[in-house]
Write an enzyme that holds these catalytic residues in place. Structure first.
Site, short mmCIF file in Angstrom:
data_model
loop_
_atom_site.label_atom_id
_atom_site.label_comp_id
_atom_site.label_asym_id
_atom_site.label_seq_id
_atom_site.Cartn_x
_atom_site.Cartn_y
_atom_site.Cartn_z
CG HIS A 105 -82.03 20.38 15.99
ND1 HIS A 105 -81.63 21.77 16.43
CD2 HIS A 105 -81.47 19.48 16.56
CE1 HIS A 105 -80.88 21.40 17.37
NE2 HIS A 105 -80.69 20.14 17.53
CD GLU A 106 -81.79 15.63 16.02
OE1 GLU A 106 -80.79 14.93 15.90
OE2 GLU A 106 -82.23 16.07 17.20
CG HIS A 152 -77.31 17.79 14.86
ND1 HIS A 152 -76.54 18.77 15.46
CD2 HIS A 152 -78.31 17.48 15.79
CE1 HIS A 152 -76.82 19.23 16.54
NE2 HIS A 152 -78.14 18.87 16.70
#
Length: 217
Positions: free
Chosen positions: A22-23, A26
């Site tokens: 998820h990170e 980004h």
């Protein structure tokens, strides 16, 4: 104690992969749109050690697991993004924010394929013996991965900054409305806490998670 250690092994891998990916998403999208901050800080990496948040990645999931909570949740250290460096302004910010939840949706879909493949092998009679020692944990791991990634996606799409959904909303709304939404950021986590305490959180997220879970599982 043995059951707790088994559960940690089954749940830790998909949890770490979900929050780390998820990170990383980004940071990767931010770099493609003009901000290399995450890359320069070594955060575009699947190495969980650079993303672990002691509270969100270790203590909270472990506490929920030990207390047999009805759900398991966690998070990693947010990847730093300097939004003013992005090419494309507020729309670019929306894409960066959306990258995390979309990654979790893709991980849920991939985990669902593994889950269905294991179910197929079970149907062939391979659920016992040596095969069972491998397939049974894989079955539980894949199923948990689907559900956890869907929960993480739904939580982060909640339309209140600083959650991803709030940043997407800020990036897509007309400037005057976006400014009003952005002003909520300092109260964002307090708003989320109210939704959790009152139970409204479940009423809003459960339909989304259940819809995709029925499709995938």
């Amino acid at each position: 104690m043995q059951d707790i250690l088994r559960d940690i092994c089954i749940y830790a891998v998909p949890l770490l992969l979900a929050v780390v990916a998820h990170e990383v998403a980004h940071g990767w999208v931010a770099e493609k749109l003009g901000d290399p901050t995450a890359r320069l800080l070594g955060r575009i990496s699947l190495n969980p050690l650079v993303h672990i948040d002691v509270v969100g990645t270790v203590l909270i999931p472990l506490m929920l697991l030990v207390t047999n909570a009805p759900f398991l949740f966690g998070w990693a250290k947010p990847v730093p993004v300097q939004f003013h460096r992005l090419h494309g302004g507020r729309r670019a910010m929306a894409w960066v924010a959306l990258a995390g939840p979309l990654t979790n949706l893709m991980l849920a879909a991939a985990s669902a394929l593994v889950y269905r493949f294991v179910v197929f092998l079970f149907a062939l009679g391979l659920g016992s013996g040596v095969w069972g020692l491998v397939l049974s944990p894989l079955f539980l791991m894949a199923r948990f991965s689907v559900v956890f990634n869907l929960v993480l996606m739904a939580v982060n799409l909640f339309p209140v900054p600083p959650l991803d959904g709030g940043r997407v909303l800020t990036g897509l709304l007309p400037r005057s409305l976006a400014f009003q939404v952005a002003r909520l950021e300092r109260f964002g986590m307090f708003i989320v806490l109210i939704f959790v305490i009152t139970g409204w959180w479940g009423y809003m997220l459960r339909p989304v998670v259940n819809l995709f879970a029925r499709i995938f599982l």
